[in-house]
Design an enzyme around this catalytic site. Structure first.
Site, mmCIF file in Angstrom:
data_model
loop_
_atom_site.group_PDB
_atom_site.id
_atom_site.type_symbol
_atom_site.label_atom_id
_atom_site.label_comp_id
_atom_site.label_asym_id
_atom_site.label_seq_id
_atom_site.Cartn_x
_atom_site.Cartn_y
_atom_site.Cartn_z
ATOM 1 N N TYR A 82 -10.585 10.756 -3.837
ATOM 2 C CA TYR A 82 -9.343 11.340 -3.301
ATOM 3 C C TYR A 82 -8.868 12.546 -4.119
ATOM 4 C CZ TYR A 82 -8.503 7.693 0.210
ATOM 5 O OH TYR A 82 -8.569 6.867 1.307
ATOM 6 N N GLU B 228 -18.494 13.300 1.416
ATOM 7 C CA GLU B 228 -18.103 11.900 1.228
ATOM 8 C C GLU B 228 -19.293 10.958 1.393
ATOM 9 O OE1 GLU B 228 -13.475 12.516 2.707
ATOM 10 O OE2 GLU B 228 -14.791 11.204 3.858
ATOM 11 N N LYS C 102 -10.524 -0.282 4.069
ATOM 12 C CA LYS C 102 -9.764 -0.281 2.814
ATOM 13 C C LYS C 102 -9.422 -1.715 2.381
ATOM 14 C CE LYS C 102 -7.823 4.332 3.662
ATOM 15 N NZ LYS C 102 -6.588 5.173 3.631
ATOM 16 N N HIS D 152 -10.434 4.523 6.448
ATOM 17 C CA HIS D 152 -10.581 5.938 6.115
ATOM 18 C C HIS D 152 -11.648 6.534 7.017
ATOM 19 C CE1 HIS D 152 -11.348 9.649 3.873
ATOM 20 N NE2 HIS D 152 -12.634 9.396 4.141
ATOM 21 N N ASN E 193 -3.370 1.611 5.350
ATOM 22 C CA ASN E 193 -3.649 1.903 6.759
ATOM 23 C C ASN E 193 -5.084 1.555 7.165
ATOM 24 O OD1 ASN E 193 -4.907 3.978 5.461
ATOM 25 N ND2 ASN E 193 -3.673 5.613 6.353
HETATM 26 P P1 IDP Z 1 -5.975 10.335 6.460
HETATM 27 O O1 IDP Z 1 -6.489 9.080 5.786
HETATM 28 O O2 IDP Z 1 -5.407 10.037 7.823
HETATM 29 O O3 IDP Z 1 -6.974 11.458 6.476
HETATM 30 P P2 IDP Z 1 -4.637 11.775 4.309
HETATM 31 O O4 IDP Z 1 -3.475 12.693 4.504
HETATM 32 O O5 IDP Z 1 -5.964 12.379 4.005
HETATM 33 O O6 IDP Z 1 -4.715 10.838 5.613
HETATM 34 O O7 IDP Z 1 -4.239 10.773 3.156
HETATM 35 C C1 IDP Z 1 -5.202 9.956 2.539
HETATM 36 C C2 IDP Z 1 -4.622 8.566 2.399
HETATM 37 O O8 IDP Z 1 -3.502 8.599 1.503
HETATM 38 C C3 IDP Z 1 -4.032 7.960 3.685
HETATM 39 O O9 IDP Z 1 -4.994 7.392 4.533
HETATM 40 C C4 IDP Z 1 -3.080 6.932 3.131
HETATM 41 O O10 IDP Z 1 -3.774 5.762 2.669
HETATM 42 C C5 IDP Z 1 -2.513 7.670 1.921
HETATM 43 N N1 IDP Z 1 -1.295 8.423 2.247
HETATM 44 C C6 IDP Z 1 -1.196 9.566 2.974
HETATM 45 N N2 IDP Z 1 0.082 9.986 3.071
HETATM 46 C C7 IDP Z 1 0.805 9.083 2.371
HETATM 47 C C8 IDP Z 1 2.210 8.970 2.088
HETATM 48 O O11 IDP Z 1 3.043 9.780 2.499
HETATM 49 N N3 IDP Z 1 2.580 7.893 1.322
HETATM 50 C C9 IDP Z 1 1.693 6.970 0.850
HETATM 51 N N4 IDP Z 1 0.377 7.052 1.082
HETATM 52 C C10 IDP Z 1 -0.068 8.089 1.842
HETATM 53 MG MG MG Z 2 -7.831 12.490 4.899
#
Ligand code: IDP
Ligand code: MG
Length: 142
Positions: free
Chosen positions: A51, A128, A11, A117, A114
């Site tokens: 997304y 994807e 990212k 992905h 984070n």
């Molecule tokens: P993942 O990437 O671990 O699969 P997902 O729940 O699919 O997590 O969420 C997609 C992305 O959205 C996350 O990697 C993160 O960048 C962002 N995200 C998820 N939950 C939150 C939140 O509570 N606040 C802000 N960003 C979030």
């Molecule tokens: Mg996810």
């Protein structure tokens, strides 16, 4: 275990902090080998489409803004059990909850920024991978 393919993205926060080599190096060490790779600055439309499953979530607009801030590296990783293995190597979405040694524990600055992905299921991996790569852009290693 079967050889699988999964979509990985480094990212914007990862590329901005020069973590591309470290992240790809870790995948190679773990036997998840890149078979397709490209740097791309996602448009708003591309990030929203990627997304789309999260479009009702409160963080959606902020996530799209983050993902379009600067270029990302999109890649297909191939290896044994690649989808689940990649998720293990990445760690939990929130780095505060991620296991020691995972990429998100090591590098993520928060639940949104984070660093990586990874596809979460075979169905989503196929979708994807297709979103970013055509078959002729994938180079099997096995
Ligand atoms: P993942 O990437 O671990 O699969 P997902 O729940 O699919 O997590 O969420 C997609 C992305 O959205 C996350 O990697 C993160 O960048 C962002 N995200 C998820 N939950 C939150 C939140 O509570 N606040 C802000 N960003 C979030
Ligand atoms: Mg996810």
């Amino acid at each position: 275990m079967a050889i699988e393919r999964t979509l990985s993205i480094i990212k914007p926060d990862g590329v901005e902090r020069n973590l591309v080599g470290k992240v790809i190096g870790r995948f190679e060490e773990e036997g998840l080998l890149p078979v397709a790779m490209r740097m791309v600055h996602l448009s708003q439309r591309e990030a929203e489409g990627f997304y789309a499953v999260h479009k009702e979530r409160p963080f959606f607009d902020s996530l799209v803004e983050f993902m379009t801030r600067s270029p990302v590296v999109v890649m297909v990783l191939e290896g044994d059990d690649a989808i689940a293995r990649n998720r293990e190597i990445m760690g939990a979405t929130d780095p505060a909850e991620a296991d020691e040694g995972t990429l998100r524990k090591l590098y993520a600055s928060g639940i949104e920024e984070n660093t990586v992905h990874g596809s979460d299921s075979p169905e989503n991996a196929a979708k994807e991978i297709n979103y970013f790569f055509s078959d002729v852009q994938v180079f099997p290693r096995g």
